[in-house]
Design a protein around this motif. Structure first.
Motif, PDB file in Angstrom:
ATOM      1  N   VAL A 197      80.549  57.925  35.115  1.00 17.74           N
ATOM      2  CA  VAL A 197      81.152  57.346  33.919  1.00 17.74           C
ATOM      3  C   VAL A 197      82.568  57.896  33.749  1.00 17.74           C
ATOM      4  O   VAL A 197      82.792  59.104  33.800  1.00 17.74           O
ATOM      5  CB  VAL A 197      80.319  57.672  32.665  1.00 17.74           C
ATOM      6  CG1 VAL A 197      80.960  57.070  31.416  1.00 17.74           C
ATOM      7  CG2 VAL A 197      78.884  57.188  32.833  1.00 17.74           C
ATOM      8  N   ARG A 198      83.506  56.970  33.559  1.00 16.85           N
ATOM      9  CA  ARG A 198      84.887  57.343  33.248  1.00 16.85           C
ATOM     10  C   ARG A 198      85.130  57.011  31.789  1.00 16.85           C
ATOM     11  O   ARG A 198      84.742  55.946  31.308  1.00 16.85           O
ATOM     12  CB  ARG A 198      85.875  56.598  34.149  1.00 16.85           C
ATOM     13  CG  ARG A 198      87.310  57.086  33.999  1.00 16.85           C
ATOM     14  CD  ARG A 198      88.244  56.535  35.083  1.00 16.85           C
ATOM     15  NE  ARG A 198      88.045  55.145  35.413  1.00 16.85           N
ATOM     16  CZ  ARG A 198      88.611  54.120  34.754  1.00 16.85           C
ATOM     17  NH1 ARG A 198      89.394  54.332  33.731  1.00 16.85           N
ATOM     18  NH2 ARG A 198      88.385  52.882  35.145  1.00 16.85           N
ATOM     19  N   LEU A 199      85.757  57.935  31.070  1.00 18.67           N
ATOM     20  CA  LEU A 199      86.012  57.751  29.646  1.00 18.67           C
ATOM     21  C   LEU A 199      87.468  57.371  29.387  1.00 18.67           C
ATOM     22  O   LEU A 199      88.343  57.661  30.205  1.00 18.67           O
ATOM     23  CB  LEU A 199      85.669  59.031  28.882  1.00 18.67           C
ATOM     24  CG  LEU A 199      84.229  59.534  29.021  1.00 18.67           C
ATOM     25  CD1 LEU A 199      84.052  60.849  28.271  1.00 18.67           C
ATOM     26  CD2 LEU A 199      83.244  58.489  28.537  1.00 18.67           C
ATOM     27  N   ASN A 200      87.694  56.759  28.240  1.00 20.33           N
ATOM     28  CA  ASN A 200      89.053  56.391  27.835  1.00 20.33           C
ATOM     29  C   ASN A 200      89.845  57.592  27.338  1.00 20.33           C
ATOM     30  O   ASN A 200      91.050  57.673  27.538  1.00 20.33           O
ATOM     31  CB  ASN A 200      89.011  55.343  26.717  1.00 20.33           C
ATOM     32  CG  ASN A 200      88.566  53.993  27.214  1.00 20.33           C
ATOM     33  OD1 ASN A 200      89.058  53.499  28.215  1.00 20.33           O
ATOM     34  ND2 ASN A 200      87.609  53.399  26.520  1.00 20.33           N
ATOM     35  N   SER A 201      89.164  58.510  26.653  1.00 22.38           N
ATOM     36  CA  SER A 201      89.839  59.646  26.026  1.00 22.38           C
ATOM     37  C   SER A 201      89.107  60.929  26.362  1.00 22.38           C
ATOM     38  O   SER A 201      87.878  60.951  26.470  1.00 22.38           O
ATOM     39  CB  SER A 201      89.859  59.445  24.502  1.00 22.38           C
ATOM     40  OG  SER A 201      90.229  60.648  23.852  1.00 22.38           O
ATOM     41  N   GLY A 245      87.399  64.913  38.878  1.00 22.95           N
ATOM     42  CA  GLY A 245      87.663  63.873  39.871  1.00 22.95           C
ATOM     43  C   GLY A 245      87.949  62.543  39.211  1.00 22.95           C
ATOM     44  O   GLY A 245      88.483  62.487  38.108  1.00 22.95           O
ATOM     45  N   ASP A 246      87.567  61.455  39.890  1.00 14.30           N
ATOM     46  CA  ASP A 246      87.891  60.117  39.402  1.00 14.30           C
ATOM     47  C   ASP A 246      86.973  59.652  38.268  1.00 14.30           C
ATOM     48  O   ASP A 246      87.207  58.626  37.660  1.00 14.30           O
ATOM     49  CB  ASP A 246      87.874  59.104  40.544  1.00 14.30           C
ATOM     50  CG  ASP A 246      86.512  58.983  41.205  1.00 14.30           C
ATOM     51  OD1 ASP A 246      85.651  59.846  40.970  1.00 14.30           O
ATOM     52  OD2 ASP A 246      86.319  58.024  41.970  1.00 14.30           O
ATOM     53  N   SER A 247      85.921  60.405  37.984  1.00 13.82           N
ATOM     54  CA  SER A 247      85.013  60.117  36.877  1.00 13.82           C
ATOM     55  C   SER A 247      84.904  61.357  36.005  1.00 13.82           C
ATOM     56  O   SER A 247      85.295  62.451  36.400  1.00 13.82           O
ATOM     57  CB  SER A 247      83.631  59.725  37.398  1.00 13.82           C
ATOM     58  OG  SER A 247      83.705  58.555  38.179  1.00 13.82           O
ATOM     59  N   ASP A 248      84.350  61.171  34.815  1.00 17.19           N
ATOM     60  CA  ASP A 248      84.237  62.280  33.879  1.00 17.19           C
ATOM     61  C   ASP A 248      82.821  62.824  33.764  1.00 17.19           C
ATOM     62  O   ASP A 248      82.625  63.999  33.480  1.00 17.19           O
ATOM     63  CB  ASP A 248      84.729  61.834  32.495  1.00 17.19           C
ATOM     64  CG  ASP A 248      86.174  61.392  32.546  1.00 17.19           C
ATOM     65  OD1 ASP A 248      87.017  62.191  32.997  1.00 17.19           O
ATOM     66  OD2 ASP A 248      86.464  60.244  32.162  1.00 17.19           O
ATOM     67  N   GLU A 281      73.108  47.171  27.685  1.00 19.96           N
ATOM     68  CA  GLU A 281      72.813  47.254  26.257  1.00 19.96           C
ATOM     69  C   GLU A 281      72.972  48.653  25.665  1.00 19.96           C
ATOM     70  O   GLU A 281      73.116  48.790  24.450  1.00 19.96           O
ATOM     71  CB  GLU A 281      71.398  46.749  25.979  1.00 19.96           C
ATOM     72  CG  GLU A 281      71.244  45.264  26.255  1.00 19.96           C
ATOM     73  CD  GLU A 281      69.849  44.742  25.964  1.00 19.96           C
ATOM     74  OE1 GLU A 281      69.001  45.520  25.446  1.00 19.96           O
ATOM     75  OE2 GLU A 281      69.598  43.560  26.262  1.00 19.96           O
ATOM     76  N   LYS A 282      72.929  49.670  26.508  1.00 16.69           N
ATOM     77  CA  LYS A 282      73.018  51.030  25.969  1.00 16.69           C
ATOM     78  C   LYS A 282      74.203  51.819  26.520  1.00 16.69           C
ATOM     79  O   LYS A 282      75.065  52.252  25.770  1.00 16.69           O
ATOM     80  CB  LYS A 282      71.706  51.784  26.217  1.00 16.69           C
ATOM     81  CG  LYS A 282      70.550  51.195  25.435  1.00 16.69           C
ATOM     82  CD  LYS A 282      69.300  52.008  25.603  1.00 16.69           C
ATOM     83  CE  LYS A 282      68.162  51.378  24.797  1.00 16.69           C
ATOM     84  NZ  LYS A 282      66.921  52.115  24.946  1.00 16.69           N
ATOM     85  N   LEU A 283      74.243  52.007  27.845  1.00 11.51           N
ATOM     86  CA  LEU A 283      75.252  52.899  28.416  1.00 11.51           C
ATOM     87  C   LEU A 283      76.669  52.365  28.215  1.00 11.51           C
ATOM     88  O   LEU A 283      77.559  53.097  27.793  1.00 11.51           O
ATOM     89  CB  LEU A 283      74.952  53.146  29.902  1.00 11.51           C
ATOM     90  CG  LEU A 283      75.706  54.278  30.575  1.00 11.51           C
ATOM     91  CD1 LEU A 283      75.540  55.599  29.826  1.00 11.51           C
ATOM     92  CD2 LEU A 283      75.253  54.433  32.013  1.00 11.51           C
ATOM     93  N   VAL A 337      83.572  54.672  26.530  1.00  7.91           N
ATOM     94  CA  VAL A 337      83.298  54.383  27.936  1.00  7.91           C
ATOM     95  C   VAL A 337      84.333  53.397  28.478  1.00  7.91           C
ATOM     96  O   VAL A 337      84.512  52.310  27.932  1.00  7.91           O
ATOM     97  CB  VAL A 337      81.870  53.827  28.131  1.00  7.91           C
ATOM     98  CG1 VAL A 337      81.662  53.333  29.558  1.00  7.91           C
ATOM     99  CG2 VAL A 337      80.842  54.887  27.777  1.00  7.91           C
ATOM    100  N   ALA A 338      85.003  53.782  29.569  1.00  2.95           N
ATOM    101  CA  ALA A 338      85.994  52.915  30.202  1.00  2.95           C
ATOM    102  C   ALA A 338      85.396  52.184  31.401  1.00  2.95           C
ATOM    103  O   ALA A 338      85.644  50.993  31.592  1.00  2.95           O
ATOM    104  CB  ALA A 338      87.208  53.721  30.643  1.00  2.95           C
ATOM    105  N   ALA A 339      84.616  52.897  32.222  1.00  4.72           N
ATOM    106  CA  ALA A 339      84.051  52.290  33.427  1.00  4.72           C
ATOM    107  C   ALA A 339      82.817  53.064  33.872  1.00  4.72           C
ATOM    108  O   ALA A 339      82.689  54.255  33.607  1.00  4.72           O
ATOM    109  CB  ALA A 339      85.091  52.283  34.553  1.00  4.72           C
ATOM    110  N   ILE A 340      81.921  52.343  34.559  1.00  4.47           N
ATOM    111  CA  ILE A 340      80.698  52.955  35.095  1.00  4.47           C
ATOM    112  C   ILE A 340      80.500  52.458  36.518  1.00  4.47           C
ATOM    113  O   ILE A 340      80.608  51.256  36.778  1.00  4.47           O
ATOM    114  CB  ILE A 340      79.461  52.579  34.254  1.00  4.47           C
ATOM    115  CG1 ILE A 340      79.642  53.024  32.805  1.00  4.47           C
ATOM    116  CG2 ILE A 340      78.195  53.177  34.862  1.00  4.47           C
ATOM    117  CD1 ILE A 340      78.603  52.470  31.861  1.00  4.47           C
TER     118      ILE A 340
END
Length: 155
Positions: A71-75, A102-105, A124-126, A132-135
């Protein structure tokens, strides 16, 4: 608390079988039962032993797949990281959560009954969690090694 050879043996044995009796643990550790129990209690109080649990067979319980989700976050503001972490605590399908570099948080270990159920969980959840920016999901094929705990040298 400094661990000696007996403490390490106790930790090693309990990590392998947390249900053994104190008498059995004492025998395997080379000491009598009363001091063994005192040592176990001290190891618990000092935080070396954090708890006891059973290892449940996922497949027997109907959880046929394990997915690792990056998971990559926005902030990365403290409040946003805390909100995301607290939201993860409400998701029982997420069995482990690691903040990573790295490239994910975050790296999440997720169990699901099947791929379709994981996709529902994902959409529906994650994906609806705050920030959340990307998964990126990686479906596992099979487990080849699962050793809980840490290596403990007992020699």
């Amino acid at each position: 608390m400094k661990l000696d050879k007996i403490d390490r043996r106790i930790l090693h044995e309990l990590q392998a079988d947390g249900r053994m009796t104190n008498v059995e643990l004492a025998s395997r550790s080379g000491i009598s039962a009363p001091p063994c129990l005192r040592r176990v209690r001290a190891l618990e109080e000092e935080g070396y032993i954090q708890g006891y649990n059973a290892r449940i067979n996922r497949n027997a319980m109907g959880y046929g797949i394990t997915v690792f989700a990056k998971v990559r976050l926005n902030s990365h503001a403290d409040a946003d990281l805390k909100a995301f972490s607290q939201a993860l605590d409400t998701l029982s399908d997420v069995r482990e959560s690691w903040m990573i570099a790295g490239d994910s948080d975050y790296l999440l270990k997720v169990v699901a009954k099947d791929w379709e159920k994981y996709q529902v969980f994902l959409s529906e959840k994650l994906q609806t969690l705050p920030n959340v920016a990307a998964i990126k999901s990686t479906l596992t094929i099979k487990s080849t090694k699962e050793n809980p705990g840490v290596p403990i040298e007992v020699a």
